[in-house]
Design an enzyme around this catalytic site. Structure first.
Site, PDB file in Angstrom:
ATOM      1  CG  MET D   1      -2.224   0.423   1.058  1.00 38.63           C
ATOM      2  SD  MET D   1      -3.140  -0.867   0.220  1.00 38.63           S
ATOM      3  CE  MET D   1      -2.860  -2.204   1.327  1.00 38.63           C
ATOM      4  N   PRO D   2       0.486   2.282  -0.632  1.00 39.54           N
ATOM      5  CG  PRO D   2       0.472   4.491  -1.381  1.00 39.54           C
ATOM      6  CD  PRO D   2       1.130   3.580  -0.390  1.00 39.54           C
ATOM      7  CB  VAL D   3      -1.942  -0.194  -5.384  1.00 38.33           C
ATOM      8  CG1 VAL D   3      -1.896  -0.584  -6.859  1.00 38.33           C
ATOM      9  CG2 VAL D   3      -1.509  -1.360  -4.501  1.00 38.33           C
TER      10      VAL D   3
ATOM     11  NE  ARG E   7      -8.153   0.277  -5.699  1.00 36.01           N
ATOM     12  CZ  ARG E   7      -8.542  -0.650  -6.570  1.00 36.01           C
ATOM     13  NH1 ARG E   7      -8.037  -1.853  -6.541  1.00 36.01           N
ATOM     14  NH2 ARG E   7      -9.421  -0.349  -7.494  1.00 36.01           N
TER      15      ARG E   7
END
Lengths: 61, 61, 61, 61, 61, 61
Positions: D1-3, E7
């Site tokens: 995370m994050p992507v 995300r």
């Protein structure tokens, strides 16, 4: 805004993409009351071997 | 519904995609109590030069 | 890698997400021969009024 | 995370992707206080005939 | 173009999003030689119970 | 197939989503020659503080 993604199997023609881009942009601008310039559309085209329905690859069903 | 996207580096075999499509569909239908026909899976395969981890392109790390 | 997104209507229980995360990760690690730590799963949950099938909002069909 | 997913028209060079992956990872790690290893970046590159703006395919506007 | 999606787990502050939006836009405009106006960024924030790593929900690991 | 995602700022009415779902499904079925039942549409609605254009959060521009 908005950004629209159309995910589908490979194989549609340029003309189909041209027509759909025009019609979806018209529907969005009319319904949301925005300018056409703010509407972005992405056509994501995948091989049928990269899509599965009911556990089977489309290329094999 | 549901729609499942598996994003990964290029290079998996057709057999791997076949097996994974089958197993994931089985897990979803059992866990969510839905029919296999409503489960759609997309395999998004990217070149390793189009993926980065820790700031480095996978093709170069 | 890989990154998996499960897009679905709101309403699944925490237990269903727990079980599905475990089973999908097991299927991916076994099929692709990767470590569990590299498998990321996102559950994207949408209201039924934000999903349409056959031109109808799910909340109204 | 994050992507992080960067969706864009085809045609950027490897060097541009290398530089952007490095700079975005640096910005994310500094701003969110996370380690570089947890930052994943995907470059999604589409043909200009698969992107539309203002109802027109980019390849034709 | 390009359209960037970040995300991540819920919980970042408005200030973090403000700073990251500015820095990523600067990196993209400089690296790709495009105007800031064409760069769109989406922050997709998910509950930690809707994200899994290594088969475990983040809210439980 | 196809699966269509419409990503936009929060605030559209149920009626707007109802109309747009109907019109986009009609455009897709006509253009691609598919049945309405195979067309899935997702409306992804984000807060204006989670969207940035030209480096600025929409909630602040």
């Amino acid at each position: 805004m908005p950004v629209i993604t159309i995910r589908m199997a490979e194989g549609r023609t340029l003309e189909q993409k041209r027509v759909l881009a025009d019609e979806i942009t018209a529907a969005v601008t009319k319904t949301f009351g925005v300018e056409p310039q703010v509407v972005t559309i992405f056509f994501e085209e995948l091989k049928t071997e990269s899509i599965a329905r009911a556990g089977k690859l489309l290329s094999e069903s």
